[in-house]
Scaffold this motif. Structure first.
Motif, mmCIF file in Angstrom:
data_model
loop_
_atom_site.group_PDB
_atom_site.id
_atom_site.type_symbol
_atom_site.label_atom_id
_atom_site.label_comp_id
_atom_site.label_asym_id
_atom_site.label_seq_id
_atom_site.Cartn_x
_atom_site.Cartn_y
_atom_site.Cartn_z
ATOM 1 N N PRO A 162 0.294 1.779 -2.004
ATOM 2 C CA PRO A 162 0.153 0.839 -0.879
ATOM 3 C C PRO A 162 0.660 -0.567 -1.187
ATOM 4 N N SER A 539 4.354 7.201 2.420
ATOM 5 C CA SER A 539 4.239 7.008 0.978
ATOM 6 C C SER A 539 4.904 8.143 0.196
ATOM 7 N N TYR A 554 -0.158 6.470 5.402
ATOM 8 C CA TYR A 554 -1.217 5.470 5.445
ATOM 9 C C TYR A 554 -1.252 4.863 6.850
ATOM 10 N N GLY A 601 -7.257 6.513 6.705
ATOM 11 C CA GLY A 601 -6.961 6.094 5.345
ATOM 12 C C GLY A 601 -5.802 6.917 4.827
ATOM 13 N N ARG A 602 -5.745 7.069 3.532
ATOM 14 C CA ARG A 602 -4.675 7.880 2.951
ATOM 15 C C ARG A 602 -4.773 9.305 3.502
#
Length: 611
Positions: A162, A539, A554, A601-602
């Motif tokens: 991130p 990502s 993300y 979130g992730r």
């Protein structure tokens, strides 16, 4: 040849000074020996006349120094002779001995000054002409202390963390705005390193390296950002400088920035296109006339990737040094290193063999004319005079050539990196801060950001992760990171320096070399397609050996369900996905499908096409 020309001027000037009877002719002779020297012929006695002629001499010296800067900085090759000969002719025209008399002392020391300058120039040429390193000589890097390698520059990292995604957004925000807008870039000058074209180049290189890290993210915002950056290079404001440089450097009219002696545009942009083609497979800019340039007056120059690289090949074949000018008269090895990558990529992408035809001649010129006996590169050399000013820029002067010569001559890059380590590190392995130039070449402010970034990028490319980690740590100390609205930036660093740092963060060992030398990657399964930026930063997007698609996402702007577009399935084929959310679906007739993912979130997905 240039020293012979000055020796002839010195001889003619000395003869006129000592033999001519007309005072104007004698003053003209002094003016040939030293810029403004003719005015000193009238600087005798006291009073206003003496002061006025001394002031005219001093003004000429200042103007001549400024003309040398214009010659170096903007290729204005006509500026120094105009100032020199203009002052000499003015002294000839003045011819007012009956008012002031003649300064007899000038007839003795000015020729001696000219002879001394000629001698110093000869010594410089002799030193510059020392033989290059013997063939086969190796440059072993000094031992480096162990250092923790940050995840950001770890070759084996599957995901972009991130913190680095926040830096990627700094580039994406600028690249994804409408093509005719340049908000967030820096407009300073278009002749030196702060030029807009370099910001666009290095942003493109960095995003191509990011795309290389995300091979299964095709057709999305990363693809669009690279495309925009290339299109921005077509803006008249970016390349109009060439009309001036071509006029005062080549003594030719014409605004086409690609046709000759301008590798700092043609070569850099061609390599930017080559990187884009390599990581996306999009060859739009290789179509005839796809890179179309147009002046405000309507003059059109239809170019494309192949016409650009053809221009590079013509320039290398025509140059007596084997390397072509970066701008009129000045030849930079660094610019040629970047341009060479474009031709090598053309061979790899189209199955051609242009680079082998000029490689040997290029290397001979590099070794014989641009390499010192200690293995260092001559930063630049005048095509007209052969003179090479002293190296400036500290460790960064070796870093960028090392970064790009790895594509064409990796042994040169290894040698430059060894020299760079010697300069940048102390005997105990710690960094020598003074080796990093304290002027940011991206905006000319007092900052080492550009130097740190360039060395880090070169170290990553050459596999020296400890050096890269140490330099990036020092960059953080000098220019701390500021994160605003999910975007990371450094207040005391130029936009250009940000993009070079991003190259370090997105690169890896031989990343640029493999991007430009290897054939484009083959798609092995379904891929991540168009997504709305900046809603879902990507990502990870790659394939496993069985063709399964791995995705890590993300939340970029708000939480909640987000639509993720996939492509590359068999028309009407069934697929499944597991990970943060599980399910299955059917692809449409176009092989595309959308999956709704609850983003909190992730989020990771493993997508498989079902048989």
């Amino acid at each position: 040849m240039s020293l012979g020309f000055y020796a002839a001027l010195l001889g003619i000037g000395t003869m006129l000074t000592l033999v001519a009877e007309a005072p104007g002719a004698r003053a003209f002779g002094l003016g040939l020996i030293v810029p403004g020297g003719g005015f000193l012929a009238y600087a005798v006695g006291d009073g206003w006349a003496f002061a006025a002629h001394i002031a005219m001499f001093c003004t000429t010296v200042v103007l001549f120094a400024a003309s040398l800067i214009a010659w170096f900085g903007a290729g204005a090759v006509i500026a120094p002779p105009l100032v020199w000969m203009g002052a000499a002719l003015w002294a000839l025209w003045m011819n007012h001995i009956e008012v002031c008399g003649m300064g007899e002392g000038a007839f003795l020391w000015l020729p001696m000054l000219g002879a001394g300058a000629l001698g110093l120039a000869l010594v410089h040429v002799i030193r510059a002409a020392r033989p290059a390193p013997a063939a086969g000589r190796t440059f072993d890097p000094p031992a480096m202390p162990a250092a923790a390698t940050p995840q950001a520059i770890e070759d084996a990292a599957d995901e972009i963390p991130p913190a680095i995604l926040a830096r990627l957004r700094f580039a994406l925000d600028r690249a994804l705005q409408p093509v005719d807008r340049f908000e967030g870039f820096q407009w300073i000058d278009q002749f030196q390193p702060a030029a807009m074209r370099y910001q666009l180049n290095f942003a493109g290189y960095a995003l191509s390296l990011a795309q290389r890290r995300l091979p299964a993210f095709q057709g999305g915002y990363l693809h669009e950002a690279q495309h925009h950056l290339i299109e921005k290079q077509r803006d008249w404001r970016v390349w109009r400088y060439w009309r001036l440089e071509n006029a005062w450097g080549n003594l030719r009219s014409g605004a086409d920035p690609i046709v000759r002696d301008n590798i700092m545009y043609s070569g850099f942009v061609a390599t930017q296109i080559a990187c884009f083609q390599a990581v996306t497979g999009n060859r739009q800019f290789s179509q005839s006339g796809a890179f179309r340039l147009q002046t405000p007056g309507g003059q059109i120059f239809p170019h494309d990737f192949k016409t650009m690289t053809d221009a590079l090949l013509r320039g290398w074949r025509a140059s007596p040094y084997g390397l072509m000018p970066c701008e009129p008269n000045w030849v930079y090895p660094m610019c040629n290193a970047i341009g060479a990558g474009a031709v090598i990529a053309r061979d790899a992408q189209f199955g051609e063999s242009h680079w082998p035809e000029i490689c040997d001649r290029f290397r001979t010129g590099l070794d014989n004319e641009f390499t010192t006996s200690t293995g260092q590169l001559v930063a630049f050399r005048s095509l007209l005079t052969g003179l090479a000013p002293p190296k400036i820029g500290g460790a960064a002067a070796d870093a960028t050539p090392a970064l790009f010569f790895n594509v064409s001559f990796p042994d040169v890059s290894r040698r430059l990196m060894a020299l760079l380590r010697d300069e940048a590190t102390r005997p105990d392995g710690s960094l020598n801060r003074r080796a990093f130039w304290k002027i940011d070449t991206g905006d000319y402010r007092r900052s080492r950001a550009a130097s740190f970034s360039a060395v880090a990028a070169a170290a990553v490319e050459m596999g020296d992760q400890p050096l890269a980690a140490a330099v990036l740590e020092m960059l953080e100390e000098d220019c701390p990171t500021i994160v605003e609205a999910g975007i990371a930036h450094r207040s005391n660093a130029s936009v250009f320096a940000h993009f070079v740092e991003l190259m370090a963060l997105m690169g890896g060992s031989d990343a640029i070399r493999s991007t430009l030398r290897d054939p484009p990657p083959v798609r092995r399964g379904p891929w991540l397609a168009t997504m709305q930026y900046p809603d879902i930063p990507v990502s990870r997007a790659d394939w496993s050996t069985d063709g399964a698609l791995h995705i890590t996402l993300y939340p970029g702007r708000g939480f909640g369900p987000k639509s993720v577009s996939l492509a590359g399935f068999r028309p009407g084929g069934r697929f499944s996905y597991t990970g943060s959310v599980s399910g299955s679906g059917l692809a449409g007739d176009d092989g595309r499908a959308d999956v709704v993912v609850p983003m909190s979130g992730r989020t990771s997905l493993l997508v498989k096409e079902m048989q």
